[in-house]
Every structure is written in C-alpha cells, then in structure tokens.
Design an enzyme around this catalytic site. Sequence first.
Site, PDB file in Angstrom:
ATOM      1  CE  LYS A   1      -1.702   3.011   1.985  1.00 51.73           C
ATOM      2  NZ  LYS A   1      -1.319   4.510   1.596  1.00 51.73           N
TER       3      LYS A   1
ATOM      4  CB  CYS B   1      13.528   8.513   7.629  1.00 52.77           C
ATOM      5  SG  CYS B   1      14.611   7.438   6.701  1.00 52.77           S
TER       6      CYS B   1
HETATM    7  P1  NAD Z   1       2.422   9.128   6.938  1.00 53.46           P
HETATM    8  O1  NAD Z   1       2.327   8.617   8.202  1.00 53.46           O
HETATM    9  O2  NAD Z   1       1.536  10.409   6.868  1.00 53.46           O
HETATM   10  O3  NAD Z   1       1.847   8.023   6.226  1.00 53.46           O
HETATM   11  C1  NAD Z   1       2.589   6.660   5.837  1.00 53.46           C
HETATM   12  C2  NAD Z   1       1.545   5.733   5.433  1.00 53.46           C
HETATM   13  O4  NAD Z   1       0.640   5.715   6.126  1.00 53.46           O
HETATM   14  C3  NAD Z   1       0.974   6.130   3.927  1.00 53.46           C
HETATM   15  O5  NAD Z   1       0.842   5.115   3.311  1.00 53.46           O
HETATM   16  C4  NAD Z   1      -0.443   6.660   4.411  1.00 53.46           C
HETATM   17  O6  NAD Z   1      -1.548   6.234   3.500  1.00 53.46           O
HETATM   18  C5  NAD Z   1      -0.683   5.917   5.620  1.00 53.46           C
HETATM   19  N1  NAD Z   1      -1.739   6.572   6.662  1.00 53.46           N
HETATM   20  C6  NAD Z   1      -1.461   7.850   6.992  1.00 53.46           C
HETATM   21  N2  NAD Z   1      -2.295   8.212   7.685  1.00 53.46           N
HETATM   22  C7  NAD Z   1      -2.747   7.241   8.277  1.00 53.46           C
HETATM   23  C8  NAD Z   1      -3.634   6.757   9.523  1.00 53.46           C
HETATM   24  N3  NAD Z   1      -4.135   7.880  10.126  1.00 53.46           N
HETATM   25  N4  NAD Z   1      -3.794   5.256   9.619  1.00 53.46           N
HETATM   26  C9  NAD Z   1      -3.529   4.713   8.929  1.00 53.46           C
HETATM   27  N5  NAD Z   1      -2.718   4.862   7.951  1.00 53.46           N
HETATM   28  C10 NAD Z   1      -2.289   6.137   7.651  1.00 53.46           C
HETATM   29  O7  NAD Z   1       3.964   9.509   6.536  1.00 53.46           O
HETATM   30  P2  NAD Z   1       4.424  10.047   5.332  1.00 53.46           P
HETATM   31  O8  NAD Z   1       3.877  11.631   5.478  1.00 53.46           O
HETATM   32  O9  NAD Z   1       4.010   9.553   4.131  1.00 53.46           O
HETATM   33  O10 NAD Z   1       6.026   9.963   5.275  1.00 53.46           O
HETATM   34  C11 NAD Z   1       6.803  10.727   6.150  1.00 53.46           C
HETATM   35  C12 NAD Z   1       6.988  10.123   7.463  1.00 53.46           C
HETATM   36  O11 NAD Z   1       7.864   8.874   7.347  1.00 53.46           O
HETATM   37  C13 NAD Z   1       8.014  11.124   8.469  1.00 53.46           C
HETATM   38  O12 NAD Z   1       7.568  10.958   9.725  1.00 53.46           O
HETATM   39  C14 NAD Z   1       9.573  10.220   8.181  1.00 53.46           C
HETATM   40  O13 NAD Z   1      10.296  10.293   9.160  1.00 53.46           O
HETATM   41  C15 NAD Z   1       8.709   8.782   8.117  1.00 53.46           C
HETATM   42  N6  NAD Z   1       9.668   7.851   7.581  1.00 53.46           N
HETATM   43  C16 NAD Z   1      10.548   7.020   8.610  1.00 53.46           C
HETATM   44  C17 NAD Z   1      11.393   6.200   8.106  1.00 53.46           C
HETATM   45  C18 NAD Z   1      11.861   5.246   9.106  1.00 53.46           C
HETATM   46  O14 NAD Z   1      12.807   4.476   8.698  1.00 53.46           O
HETATM   47  N7  NAD Z   1      12.190   5.287  10.314  1.00 53.46           N
HETATM   48  C19 NAD Z   1      11.862   6.024   6.573  1.00 53.46           C
HETATM   49  C20 NAD Z   1      10.990   6.813   5.923  1.00 53.46           C
HETATM   50  C21 NAD Z   1       9.853   7.719   6.236  1.00 53.46           C
END
Ligand code: NAD
Length: 485
Positions: free
Chosen positions: A172, A280
């Site tokens: 997803k 990240c």
């Molecule tokens: P996000 O949390 O908004 O979304 C991530 C995924 O979760 C997406 O596929 C989205 O559709 C889904 N999602 C969003 N809200 C949701 C909810 N309430 N319930 C269930 N699913 C939901 O993150 P983003 O804005 O896409 O990405 C940026 C974030 O990802 C930053 O915080 C970054 O640090 C983090 N990140 C972390 C790593 C790591 O390895 N720690 C790697 C890459 C990115």
Amino acid sequence: MYEVPHYINGKKTSIKTRELVLYNPATGDSIGCLQVANQQIVESAVIAAKTAFSAWSTKPAAQRAKILFRYKMLLDANKQKLAEWITQEHGKTNQEALGSIQRGIDVVEFSCGITQHLKGGYADEIGSGIDSYSMHQPLGVCVGITPFNFPAMIALWLFPIAIACGNTFILKPSEKDPSCALLLAELAKEAGVPDGVVNVLQGDQETVDALLNHPDIKAISFIGSSQVAKKVQQQATAQHKRVQAFGGTKNHCIVMPDADMNEAASALVTSAYDCAGERCMAISIIVAVGDAVADQLIAIMKPLIEHLKIGPGNQADTNMGPLVTKAHWQRVISYIDAGKKEGAHLVIDGSQYKPPNHENGFFMGACLFDQVKPGMQIYQDEIFGPVLSIVRVPDFDSALQLINQHDYGNGTAIFTRDGFTARTFAEKVQVGMVGINVPVPVPVAQFSFGGWKQSLFSDMGMYGSEAIRFYTKLKTVTQRWFPRR
Ligand code: NAD
C-alpha cells in the site's frame, strides 16, 4: 490526467470508490488521481495473495531466487522510467531518484541469495541417537505500508525479501506518489513472479485500517510518521500479527572542535538539504561543541547553501526540488514562523523562495537556524523539510546527553579526528544507525535498517538478517529414529 489503478492478481483494476487527486509538486497542477481501496477491494487482494501462497511458498527457494535475479535485471533496465515517475509525483531530482532506486536494487540483489539465508541450522547427536534442525518457514500474506518520501526504495526494501522467503505480498504505497509501486509490480510479473504474489492497493487510512483488521494478514511492515506507526503497531499486535512500524526522526550530528570543518560543513549541507530534507536519515540538528565550531560552520556553510539551485527535479542542474504537497509546504513554513517566535536566529531564510516560472510549485529555499534551544518546537518536532538547526553546547558530554534525551533515535553522526571520542559516541549513543564522519549512515543491504525509541515501534529492522527473521517463522525439529526390529 491519469488514473493509478490497483494491481490485484497480476491485473490492473480500477473501481470507482473515493477519489484522491495527485499533484505535480513542481507546478502545483493536478496530474492524476486514484481510487481508495475499500474493504471489499482489500478482500479481493487478500484472496489473491492467499491463493497464490500455497504454490509460491512450496517452490524451491532457488527457483524463487532465479526469478528475483531476472527482477533485478529488469529494475536495472527500468531505472530511468522509475526515476521519472518519482520526480513527477514526489518532486525530488532525477539524480536523487536514481540514487534511491539503486539502494532499493541493492536489497533485491541481497534477496537473490535467499537460499543461503534460509539454510537453517543442524546439530547431530544432541542426545544419544537424537538430531535437531531448524528451518525458516514463510508466514503467509504480508503487507507493506510505505511513506511518500522514497516511493521505490522503501517498497524494494520490503517485498523482494518477503517473497524470496516464500510469502505473498500486498503493498500500500503513499497516496501522494503511487505510480512507482504499480510499475514495480508490473516488472515483477515480467520477471516471472506469479499472479497474486505481489499486489498493490492504492489508498489511504481507510485502506490501511481494512488491512490491519484482516484476519488473513500475518505481518505488517509500516514506514511513516511516529503517530501512525504507534497506532499501526498497537492495532496489529492486538490481532496477533507480526509488525514492524518505523516512525519519524530527528537526526543530530555532533561536530567536535578537532573535526575537519570543510568536510563536515559540506557533508552537512548535503545531508540536510538533499531530497529537500524529506529524508528519514537527513541531519536536521547540528550540535556544535563550542561557539567557535558553530561560527566556523556557519561561515563555511552559508555560501554553499546560498548556491544551492532550487528548481524542478527534471532539470539537470537542480540541487533541490519542491516539497511533496502544498499542505506539507505550509507545515514546514509554520515551523519557520515558530522558530522565529521562539527566539532562534534565522541565519538563512529561503522560506519564500520560488524558482522563476514555478510560482505555483511547492518550492522553498534552504533555511538555517542558529541558537536553537532544546525546549523549542523546532528542536523537538520532526519538520521533514529543508530546515537545519544549530544547537551550541560546551562539551562532548552535553552533546551526547542532548541526543540521548531526544524522543527520536533513528540516525546520528559525529565529525571528529579523535578515535576515542568517536568510539565512545558509537558505544553510548541511544540511536540505531550511527555515522562517524559519515553524515547519512544508511546501512548497506547486508546489514539492517532501523532506529530506536520513537523511530521504531517493534524490534526488527528492514532488510538484511533482521528481515529474514521478520518474514519467516522459525521451526525447530528434534528427531530420533528407532532401528526396525
Ligand atoms: P504518514 O504517516 O502520513 O503516511 C505513511 C503511510 O501511512 C501512508 O501509506 C499513508 O497512506 C498511511 N497513513 C497515513 N495516515 C494514516 C492513519 N491515520 N492510519 C493508517 N494509515 C495512515 O507518513 P508520510 O508523510 O507519508 O511520510 C513521512 C514520514 O515517514 C516522516 O515522519 C518520516 O520520518 C517517516 N519515515 C520514516 C522512516 C524510517 O525508517 N524510520 C523512513 C522513511 C520515512
């Protein structure tokens, strides 16, 4: 305008549900849409993945590896096409996109050696006439929920190892840049991956909730913000699913007075502003040990930052592309305002910059704050944009304490010429991935990726040996055979 379909059982499928719009961040124009996968569509993907599991999981690992070899070759051949999708929907530069795809392909290459990783262990005569052996068996249907910032790389860090282990998969991707995932699945089919083994569902929270609640899904890999990671971990473990949930980050870099200041300054500029800070593993806090270090770094970094060329990612001379969405741009801007209000010194303010002829794109220039203090919002929160902060501390111990007290623990680095300081740092810092004179210490494919504290809600990392462990169940057999009488 194009529509990005789901990919279920080897076929593109689009069913009208709830539509989400896709934007080109460089122009601000709407360019496409997707239909959010609801419970019914999730059900059909799970049925496809579950049905494919029995034949795929019993195929000899060497045969699965052969298919992955072909997949790797196809990915190599299609790198540029994937990179163009990434630049169009995410905004990062073509070079950044290509670099990230390569890091994904490295993990596919690791997955090609799956026969070695699934070998298990054997000990004969553990008792009189008794032997024991262990084997790694696949889990079943696994799910990957990925963030917007690396649409190809993170997907490739998940499903190739999962399927190499004999599982089937539902990906997803982020609803902000979903096209890459579709192409990755189509290429998998071209490589010989049977229908139903890799499926892609487009969607948002509604889709994720349906996946989390589905009883036939055995494991969830989530990568995104900490707030959602925590929810995913709690919801999935409550249903006895295996889960790894990677969250947000705030990466510090200590610069010691004995560091090579030119090397440190240019590495920090790259680390903080590449991919517009939407990484990240980006360094977002410099911990300068002593005022002289902070002043020196600013003097060297300022011209480097001011020379960064900001523009659309498909222009060859662009160093930094736009932010992913208008909402994210507004969020980053709100942090610049908060930092100023809290009394931090904004040394470089690129917040209102727009490249010529791209006034509607989600662009901003690089920003540099000095005199940032631990209590400030810009210190505590993840900003995830081109905003670098400098915190001044008197000595190494205070620098280390600062990092260890922060909620996040994904990546960190130190710049020093002193081996003892570097070694002490590596040993004592409460962070999962550490760089010594290396500003973006992303582990290579044969190690594993994962942070600590609020950056990872579970125990096992992505790729490498941790992934083999995550995507398999360990079974240990103790056997005794009696002679025929
Ligand atoms: P996000 O949390 O908004 O979304 C991530 C995924 O979760 C997406 O596929 C989205 O559709 C889904 N999602 C969003 N809200 C949701 C909810 N309430 N319930 C269930 N699913 C939901 O993150 P983003 O804005 O896409 O990405 C940026 C974030 O990802 C930053 O915080 C970054 O640090 C983090 N990140 C972390 C790593 C790591 O390895 N720690 C790697 C890459 C990115």
